[in-house]
Design an enzyme around this catalytic site. Structure first.
Site, PDB file in Angstrom:
ATOM      1  N   THR A  74       0.855  -1.283  -0.145  1.00  0.00           N
ATOM      2  CA  THR A  74       0.043  -0.061  -0.132  1.00  0.00           C
ATOM      3  C   THR A  74       0.973   1.267   0.072  1.00  0.00           C
ATOM      4  O   THR A  74       0.554   2.207  -0.785  1.00  0.00           O
ATOM      5  CB  THR A  74      -0.935   0.041   1.129  1.00  0.00           C
ATOM      6  OG1 THR A  74      -1.725  -1.120   1.134  1.00  0.00           O
ATOM      7  CG2 THR A  74      -1.865   1.229   1.237  1.00  0.00           C
ATOM      8  N   HIS A 202       4.261 -10.061   3.101  1.00  0.00           N
ATOM      9  CA  HIS A 202       3.244 -10.741   3.834  1.00  0.00           C
ATOM     10  C   HIS A 202       2.577 -11.825   2.843  1.00  0.00           C
ATOM     11  O   HIS A 202       1.990 -12.811   3.520  1.00  0.00           O
ATOM     12  CB  HIS A 202       2.505 -10.128   4.534  1.00  0.00           C
ATOM     13  CG  HIS A 202       1.402  -9.307   4.189  1.00  0.00           C
ATOM     14  ND1 HIS A 202      -0.023  -9.945   4.048  1.00  0.00           N
ATOM     15  CD2 HIS A 202       1.283  -8.165   3.615  1.00  0.00           C
ATOM     16  CE1 HIS A 202      -0.733  -9.117   3.238  1.00  0.00           C
ATOM     17  NE2 HIS A 202       0.069  -8.020   3.090  1.00  0.00           N
ATOM     18  N   THR A 238      13.285   5.294  11.015  1.00  0.00           N
ATOM     19  CA  THR A 238      14.102   4.312  11.314  1.00  0.00           C
ATOM     20  C   THR A 238      13.731   2.997  10.677  1.00  0.00           C
ATOM     21  O   THR A 238      12.563   2.452  10.672  1.00  0.00           O
ATOM     22  CB  THR A 238      14.159   4.053  12.737  1.00  0.00           C
ATOM     23  OG1 THR A 238      14.589   5.236  13.478  1.00  0.00           O
ATOM     24  CG2 THR A 238      14.919   3.156  13.241  1.00  0.00           C
ATOM     25  N   CYS A 322      -9.641  -6.820   1.282  1.00  0.00           N
ATOM     26  CA  CYS A 322      -9.920  -5.300   1.500  1.00  0.00           C
ATOM     27  C   CYS A 322     -11.239  -4.831   1.268  1.00  0.00           C
ATOM     28  O   CYS A 322     -12.004  -4.120   2.110  1.00  0.00           O
ATOM     29  CB  CYS A 322      -8.986  -4.363   0.777  1.00  0.00           C
ATOM     30  SG  CYS A 322      -7.393  -4.781   0.362  1.00  0.00           S
TER      31      CYS A 322
HETATM   32  C1  PLP Z   1      -1.836  -7.178  -0.807  1.00  0.00           C
HETATM   33  C2  PLP Z   1      -1.487  -6.360  -2.128  1.00  0.00           C
HETATM   34  C3  PLP Z   1      -1.446  -5.195  -1.947  1.00  0.00           C
HETATM   35  C4  PLP Z   1      -1.381  -4.469  -0.589  1.00  0.00           C
HETATM   36  O1  PLP Z   1      -0.213  -4.581  -0.031  1.00  0.00           O
HETATM   37  P1  PLP Z   1       0.036  -4.548   1.727  1.00  0.00           P
HETATM   38  O2  PLP Z   1       1.543  -4.993   1.906  1.00  0.00           O
HETATM   39  O3  PLP Z   1      -0.953  -5.433   2.279  1.00  0.00           O
HETATM   40  O4  PLP Z   1      -0.215  -3.062   1.897  1.00  0.00           O
HETATM   41  C5  PLP Z   1      -1.219  -4.158  -3.067  1.00  0.00           C
HETATM   42  N1  PLP Z   1      -1.254  -4.669  -4.240  1.00  0.00           N
HETATM   43  C6  PLP Z   1      -1.681  -6.040  -4.385  1.00  0.00           C
HETATM   44  C7  PLP Z   1      -1.842  -6.586  -5.856  1.00  0.00           C
HETATM   45  C8  PLP Z   1      -1.901  -6.817  -3.384  1.00  0.00           C
HETATM   46  O5  PLP Z   1      -2.197  -8.042  -3.693  1.00  0.00           O
END
Ligand code: PLP
Length: 382
Positions: A74, A202, A238, A322
């Protein structure tokens, strides 16, 4: 996973691998230093972060690129669009697509409110962006074209090399969001004509709250975070040493054998699910993420299906983690041409490297039972 629970939502997030946890541990305790410090504790932290930066960059042939560590996909996506937009003196034009993750779409809409123009490219029935459409959308004041590498809902892998080539022929920067595809689809930043690329940790058995943005040397971005000038001045604050060490380990342990394992199981799941009456696969059969299977079933609510499967210990999703709590049909499914009632009958299974054949068999059994049960009580006419 415990014996009776089946996790089919790896596109939303994954558990942290044991090896990743081990790699992170020292940076919470004995090697807790701040990499900006001059003493030896600081140097150990710096060493870990710089090694992680080198190793992850190598994975995608990023010789001409710098990897800036961020707090995740994000942040990287916000940074790339806002950073490029505000690095220019004048307002300009941004090209993206109708099937991006919400963090690209919301950022683009935010920029529209501040005077930037945005074109949202359409996609075909399988979710592909046509390079000719991109070419047609390019203007003199276009700043960047941003196209998702592999879609998080329907798993379609975009022709980034061709799209990047078109952008470069017109001196437009090319960005891709590779949160779903990184380590699953081979990426070569140079050959694939990618100037900027978003990744995160993640979704690949690393910790949450860590990600990165590859930036080709010389590309100007206005920082979002101002302060001590960390990360080449691009991102103050940091640095998350343990998270970054974990991210690098996660990248290191993801191997081709995991990809082919998931591919095999994915095909088994697709073949099995398509035997169910009035069902279809969304996305492309061929250019598809190794761990994604996304189906629609007529006369059924995807949410009811998920709850039914959850009662049997199977975790799946309607698509985007989301927005799954909203009742609006998914923007991705709308973009590939599904009617609202078709979009509502959709479900995404996303496999992990630890998924097994037995889990697929059990999922298929539960899925066909659930579809049958729900259709019996369905208020929709058959
Ligand atoms: C999960 C995802 C994000 C967001 O990543 P986060 O690390 O959860 O903020 C953005 N783009 C795509 C294609 C994703 O699958």
């Amino acid at each position: 996973m415990s014996a009776d629970k089946i996790y089919m939502d790896s596109a939303a997030t994954t558990r942290v691998d044991h090896e990743v946890m081990k790699a992170m541990q020292p940076y919470f305790s004995e090697d807790f230093g701040n990499m900006a410090s001059l003493h030896s504790r600081g140097r150990e932290a710096e060493h870990a972060v710089e090694k992680a930066r080198r190793d992850i960059t190598k994975k995608v042939n990023g010789k001409d690129h710098r990897l800036i560590f961020t707090s995740g996909g994000t942040e990287s996506n916000n940074f790339v669009l806002k950073g490029l937009a505000f690095a220019k003196k004048d307002k300009g034009h941004i090209i993206t697509t109708k099937i991006e993750h919400d963090c690209i779409l919301s950022t683009a809409k935010w920029l529209e409110k501040r005077g930037f123009d945005v074109t949202y490219l359409p996609v075909d029935r399988e979710g592909f962006v046509d390079p000719a459409e991109l070419e047609g959308a390019i203007r003199k004041d276009t700043i960047v074209a941003s196209v998702i590498h592999a879609n998080n809902e329907i798993g379609t892998i975009e022709p980034v090399r061709e799209l990047g080539k078109v952008a470069h022929e017109h001196d437009v920067l090319f960005h891709t969001d590779a949160c779903q595809s990184f380590t699953k689809v081979p990426i070569d930043l140079k050959k694939d004509n990618i100037d900027l690329m978003t990744i995160n940790s993640h979704k690949i058995y690393g910790p949450k709250g860590v990600g990165g943005l590859f930036v080709r040397q010389g590309v100007k971005l206005e920082p979002l975070l101002h302060g001590g000038g960390q990360e080449y001045g691009f991102r103050s604050g940091t640095v998350n040493v343990s998270g970054i060490a974990g991210f690098a380990k996660a990248v290191d342990i993801m191997k081709d054998k995991h990809v082919s394992h998931m591919e095999k199981l994915r095909d088994m799941l697709i073949d099995g699910a398509l035997k169910i009456d009035a069902s279809w696969l969304n996305g492309s059969r061929k250019q598809r993420l190794c761990n994604n299977a996304h189906f629609s079933f007529s006369h059924i609510e995807g949410e009811s299906l998920i709850i039914h499967l959850d009662l049997k210990g199977i975790a799946a999703s309607t698509g985007s983690a989301c927005s799954s709590k909203s009742l609006e049909p998914s923007h991705v499914l709308t973009a590939i041409g599904l009617k609202p009632e078709e979009a509502h009958g959709s479900i995404r299974f996303s496999l992990g490297k630890e998924s097994t054949k037995e889990e697929i068999e059990r999922t298929l059994e539960s899925l066909s039972d659930a579809v049958e049960t729900l259709r019996k009580i369905s208020p929709f006419k058959r």
